[in-house]
Design a protein around this motif. Sequence first.
Motif, PDB file in Angstrom:
ATOM      1  N   LEU A 182       0.832  -1.205   0.000  1.00 51.68           N
ATOM      2  CA  LEU A 182       0.000   0.000   0.000  1.00 51.68           C
ATOM      3  C   LEU A 182       0.867   1.255   0.000  1.00 51.68           C
ATOM      4  O   LEU A 182       0.577   2.218  -0.716  1.00 51.68           O
ATOM      5  CB  LEU A 182      -0.931  -0.008   1.222  1.00 51.68           C
ATOM      6  CG  LEU A 182      -2.086  -1.003   1.171  1.00 51.68           C
ATOM      7  CD1 LEU A 182      -2.751  -1.125   2.532  1.00 51.68           C
ATOM      8  CD2 LEU A 182      -3.122  -0.585   0.120  1.00 51.68           C
ATOM      9  N   ALA A 183       1.934   1.250   0.805  1.00 58.54           N
ATOM     10  CA  ALA A 183       2.824   2.409   0.843  1.00 58.54           C
ATOM     11  C   ALA A 183       3.503   2.625  -0.506  1.00 58.54           C
ATOM     12  O   ALA A 183       3.673   3.770  -0.954  1.00 58.54           O
ATOM     13  CB  ALA A 183       3.862   2.244   1.953  1.00 58.54           C
ATOM     14  N   VAL A 184       3.891   1.537  -1.161  1.00 57.03           N
ATOM     15  CA  VAL A 184       4.487   1.668  -2.503  1.00 57.03           C
ATOM     16  C   VAL A 184       3.454   2.234  -3.477  1.00 57.03           C
ATOM     17  O   VAL A 184       3.772   3.092  -4.314  1.00 57.03           O
ATOM     18  CB  VAL A 184       5.019   0.311  -2.989  1.00 57.03           C
ATOM     19  CG1 VAL A 184       5.422   0.378  -4.453  1.00 57.03           C
ATOM     20  CG2 VAL A 184       6.221  -0.116  -2.156  1.00 57.03           C
ATOM     21  N   SER A 185       2.209   1.759  -3.373  1.00 54.38           N
ATOM     22  CA  SER A 185       1.156   2.317  -4.233  1.00 54.38           C
ATOM     23  C   SER A 185       0.995   3.810  -3.978  1.00 54.38           C
ATOM     24  O   SER A 185       0.843   4.598  -4.911  1.00 54.38           O
ATOM     25  CB  SER A 185      -0.168   1.592  -3.978  1.00 54.38           C
ATOM     26  OG  SER A 185      -0.100   0.239  -4.385  1.00 54.38           O
ATOM     27  N   GLY A 186       1.027   4.204  -2.691  1.00 56.92           N
ATOM     28  CA  GLY A 186       0.939   5.625  -2.363  1.00 56.92           C
ATOM     29  C   GLY A 186       2.118   6.404  -2.888  1.00 56.92           C
ATOM     30  O   GLY A 186       1.990   7.552  -3.334  1.00 56.92           O
ATOM     31  N   PHE A 187       3.298   5.796  -2.866  1.00 59.80           N
ATOM     32  CA  PHE A 187       4.516   6.444  -3.357  1.00 59.80           C
ATOM     33  C   PHE A 187       4.359   6.817  -4.824  1.00 59.80           C
ATOM     34  O   PHE A 187       4.730   7.910  -5.244  1.00 59.80           O
ATOM     35  CB  PHE A 187       5.692   5.488  -3.167  1.00 59.80           C
ATOM     36  CG  PHE A 187       7.039   6.092  -3.459  1.00 59.80           C
ATOM     37  CD1 PHE A 187       7.702   6.814  -2.491  1.00 59.80           C
ATOM     38  CD2 PHE A 187       7.639   5.919  -4.682  1.00 59.80           C
ATOM     39  CE1 PHE A 187       8.952   7.378  -2.751  1.00 59.80           C
ATOM     40  CE2 PHE A 187       8.879   6.465  -4.961  1.00 59.80           C
ATOM     41  CZ  PHE A 187       9.535   7.195  -3.985  1.00 59.80           C
ATOM     42  N   PHE A 188       3.779   5.905  -5.601  1.00 61.52           N
ATOM     43  CA  PHE A 188       3.591   6.193  -7.021  1.00 61.52           C
ATOM     44  C   PHE A 188       2.283   6.922  -7.288  1.00 61.52           C
ATOM     45  O   PHE A 188       2.128   7.558  -8.325  1.00 61.52           O
ATOM     46  CB  PHE A 188       3.674   4.905  -7.830  1.00 61.52           C
ATOM     47  CG  PHE A 188       5.056   4.320  -7.835  1.00 61.52           C
ATOM     48  CD1 PHE A 188       6.051   4.892  -8.593  1.00 61.52           C
ATOM     49  CD2 PHE A 188       5.372   3.225  -7.054  1.00 61.52           C
ATOM     50  CE1 PHE A 188       7.343   4.384  -8.588  1.00 61.52           C
ATOM     51  CE2 PHE A 188       6.659   2.707  -7.035  1.00 61.52           C
ATOM     52  CZ  PHE A 188       7.652   3.285  -7.808  1.00 61.52           C
ATOM     53  N   LEU A 189       1.343   6.837  -6.326  1.00 64.65           N
ATOM     54  CA  LEU A 189       0.113   7.615  -6.438  1.00 64.65           C
ATOM     55  C   LEU A 189       0.398   9.103  -6.301  1.00 64.65           C
ATOM     56  O   LEU A 189      -0.344   9.933  -6.837  1.00 64.65           O
ATOM     57  CB  LEU A 189      -0.884   7.180  -5.355  1.00 64.65           C
ATOM     58  CG  LEU A 189      -2.162   8.007  -5.176  1.00 64.65           C
ATOM     59  CD1 LEU A 189      -3.034   7.909  -6.417  1.00 64.65           C
ATOM     60  CD2 LEU A 189      -2.936   7.553  -3.946  1.00 64.65           C
ATOM     61  N   ALA A 190       1.497   9.467  -5.599  1.00 69.56           N
ATOM     62  CA  ALA A 190       1.795  10.875  -5.337  1.00 69.56           C
ATOM     63  C   ALA A 190       1.826  11.692  -6.619  1.00 69.56           C
ATOM     64  O   ALA A 190       1.293  12.802  -6.676  1.00 69.56           O
ATOM     65  CB  ALA A 190       3.130  11.001  -4.599  1.00 69.56           C
ATOM     66  N   PHE A 226      -1.416   3.938   5.153  1.00 66.93           N
ATOM     67  CA  PHE A 226      -0.202   3.488   4.480  1.00 66.93           C
ATOM     68  C   PHE A 226      -0.073   4.093   3.076  1.00 66.93           C
ATOM     69  O   PHE A 226       1.038   4.379   2.616  1.00 66.93           O
ATOM     70  CB  PHE A 226      -0.162   1.962   4.436  1.00 66.93           C
ATOM     71  CG  PHE A 226      -0.017   1.370   5.807  1.00 66.93           C
ATOM     72  CD1 PHE A 226       1.183   1.459   6.486  1.00 66.93           C
ATOM     73  CD2 PHE A 226      -1.090   0.765   6.437  1.00 66.93           C
ATOM     74  CE1 PHE A 226       1.318   0.936   7.763  1.00 66.93           C
ATOM     75  CE2 PHE A 226      -0.964   0.238   7.708  1.00 66.93           C
ATOM     76  CZ  PHE A 226       0.247   0.326   8.384  1.00 66.93           C
ATOM     77  N   LEU A 227      -1.201   4.314   2.409  1.00 67.52           N
ATOM     78  CA  LEU A 227      -1.144   5.052   1.143  1.00 67.52           C
ATOM     79  C   LEU A 227      -0.615   6.458   1.372  1.00 67.52           C
ATOM     80  O   LEU A 227       0.225   6.962   0.620  1.00 67.52           O
ATOM     81  CB  LEU A 227      -2.528   5.104   0.499  1.00 67.52           C
ATOM     82  CG  LEU A 227      -3.020   3.813  -0.153  1.00 67.52           C
ATOM     83  CD1 LEU A 227      -4.529   3.887  -0.390  1.00 67.52           C
ATOM     84  CD2 LEU A 227      -2.310   3.562  -1.480  1.00 67.52           C
ATOM     85  N   LEU A 228      -1.087   7.105   2.437  1.00 65.66           N
ATOM     86  CA  LEU A 228      -0.619   8.456   2.752  1.00 65.66           C
ATOM     87  C   LEU A 228       0.862   8.466   3.090  1.00 65.66           C
ATOM     88  O   LEU A 228       1.592   9.379   2.669  1.00 65.66           O
ATOM     89  CB  LEU A 228      -1.432   9.038   3.905  1.00 65.66           C
ATOM     90  CG  LEU A 228      -0.988  10.422   4.385  1.00 65.66           C
ATOM     91  CD1 LEU A 228      -1.172  11.462   3.281  1.00 65.66           C
ATOM     92  CD2 LEU A 228      -1.742  10.839   5.637  1.00 65.66           C
ATOM     93  N   LEU A 229       1.319   7.469   3.845  1.00 61.05           N
ATOM     94  CA  LEU A 229       2.753   7.401   4.155  1.00 61.05           C
ATOM     95  C   LEU A 229       3.569   7.349   2.865  1.00 61.05           C
ATOM     96  O   LEU A 229       4.624   7.991   2.758  1.00 61.05           O
ATOM     97  CB  LEU A 229       3.047   6.175   5.022  1.00 61.05           C
ATOM     98  CG  LEU A 229       2.565   6.224   6.474  1.00 61.05           C
ATOM     99  CD1 LEU A 229       2.989   4.967   7.209  1.00 61.05           C
ATOM    100  CD2 LEU A 229       3.088   7.455   7.194  1.00 61.05           C
ATOM    101  N   GLY A 230       3.102   6.584   1.886  1.00 62.86           N
ATOM    102  CA  GLY A 230       3.803   6.527   0.604  1.00 62.86           C
ATOM    103  C   GLY A 230       3.818   7.871  -0.099  1.00 62.86           C
ATOM    104  O   GLY A 230       4.843   8.284  -0.658  1.00 62.86           O
TER     105      GLY A 230
END
Length: 717
Positions: free
Chosen positions: A57-65, A200-204
């Motif tokens: 989820l964090a990786v998804s958030g990282f690329f969602l940014a 976890f998305l937000l952390l990413g």
Amino acid sequence: MNASGKSPAQYGGLDLFRIPAALLVVAVHTGPLLTVSSQANYLITDILARLAVPFFLAVSGFFLASGVQKGWRGLRRFCCKVLLLYGISILVYLPLMARNGYFRGCTPLSLAADLVFNGPFYHLWYFPAAVLGAVIVFLLLRRLGERGTLAVCGLLYLVGLLGDSYYGLSAVLAPLSAFYGLLFSCFDYTRNGLFLAPLFLLLGVLLREHPPRLAGRQYCALLCGGLALLMAEGELVAQLGSARHDSMYLALPLCIWPLMRLLCSVKLNSFSAIRTASTAVYVLHPLCIVAVRGGAKALGLLSQDGFLLGSSLLHYLAVATASLLAALPFALWRQRRGRVQSSPPALRARAEIDRSALAHNIGRLTKLLPSGCELMAVVKANAYGHGDVLTARVCMENGVKAFAVATLAEGIRLRRAGIKGEILILGWTPPEQSRTLARWRLTQAVVGPAYARALNDSGCRVKVHLAIDTGMHRLGFSWDGGDSLLTACGLKRLRVTGLFTHLAFSESLAPDAVRHTQEQLGRFRQAAELVTAAGYGPLALHALSSYGLLNYPPQSGMAYARPGIALYGVLSRPDEQVGTPPDLRPVLSLRAKIARIHALSPGDCAGYDGAFAPSSPARVAAVTIGYADGYPRSLSNGRGRVLIRGKFAPVAGLICMDQLLVDVTGIPEAREGDTVTLIGRDGEQVLTAEEVAQAAGTITNELLSRLGERVTRVLIP
């Protein structure tokens, strides 16, 4: 390097950890150490393996940014990709779902709950969770900003925690028990897109948006501490026997943050094939479990407890191997597709932006500053043609924390691209756009008393710097207009954080110019002293642009210097004398291609109006750039020249909108497809921007800032 000007993404560390994370998910569903030690198996599958999904989820958030920066379009693209994979996965598992009797007790409401929260097959809940969580994070960031979003996502996670690992604590309190009873009538678990995914998305997203503040060894120590806390918490949860489902722990965010930081510090090019393989392992491993068990049963290798030859470890290894083999074709397909996509297209015209030259210039200009003074990089007009987002990112990497633009649109574009710190709009913005200024955390220059009142009356609190007119007579409050200055500082909706002026004569070291400049600086100091004496402050003061910085040593008390053209390694005119000779390097090179070569005989002519009419045999090359790309038409008929294979060739005839002709008679080795250098180095020869601007009858500031959007900016190391 790719055509967009981005260097290859260096997120190989994140990609390399995806396969171990996917195999941890396989471990959760197979219990590798159950026949060895139930305690050891609990340690791996119920504690350590819980890192896997938050990591994904964090990786998804990282690329969602990057998608968040693009607004709704970026979010929609992210959600569509995830939902497409979700739909394909459901189709893959429809036969198993039917065999297991899923549809016999299925109702419209239960199907809706499964599709949105639970997943119709036990591991597919991740996909709707990622989509729902992304929408929540996106909306919260737009409304509340980073801190508010972090607070809400943290609260949601705590609510989910009390319905997961700590459910036993909430179940004993009647109000909480009723609350969670209501929740569980809507979905099966709180490890879903409402409670687990957003944090976890937000952390990413935050990891992508903010540079690291600690060294790698410090993040390693934090990770070790977080893992120790996670282990202790897992044991506590086991002792309490309070878990309804043990997917959520308090210590998980404390592990994911340093883990992601460490993985991001591994500067390797991204591995798209590994990304695809890890996704395939996650999606396909339940099918592999069924296949391994079916095969082992047919061969008589399946024990009564369902493990291969009675060993849970062998069973896990067989499933993991089968999952990796099943993922291999997808990885190979992605690798082949990536090779095709990564082949750089043949660019019609390009501006090469030298990252190392820009970093060098930042360092040299910074050395000219006194203690307490910082660079405010001027990136208006698309960073003087260099590409504002691309340039600002390199500046951020090299410690620059403040930027100046000319328009609201320029400031918004930087914010959408993830540029942090101060962004000052030097030009006029309609007062009715005050809410937009506040939303994007932009600082507005106040250009006069009436404008200050209009901005204040717009109904939104705005951060501003007051422009002081000390002699330029362009924008700003009069330096001796004390009442209007103090009135503006006292307006309730203007948060005045700075004062600045612009010097009209700083480019020259002639005695009159020096006198005018010193007079302007003295006036600016008087205006600043008046404001601070009235109790307003602290204020960020800045007066020096490129030539001010090179010709006049920055005075104490200044917060910023605003280099523009000097940041890009050129001066406005060739052979200019400055007080501090700069050791600066040109950042931009302009190049195009030879599209066609024609042989001309005496009497032939080429181009509009037959402007090029050689009296002897000649060769002319059509070059893929014209005045619509920003190459000045005034360089027609031999006033301009280019470099081909390290040799100079004059412009032939009239420059067209999309092409120009050059005389390559003296370069017999020139061929179609050759690179043409219009600004920059080719072999031992150099065409400087100053030289080209002078030939065109202008200055480098205009020449470079007029380079059009059709010229692709390409970042080189």
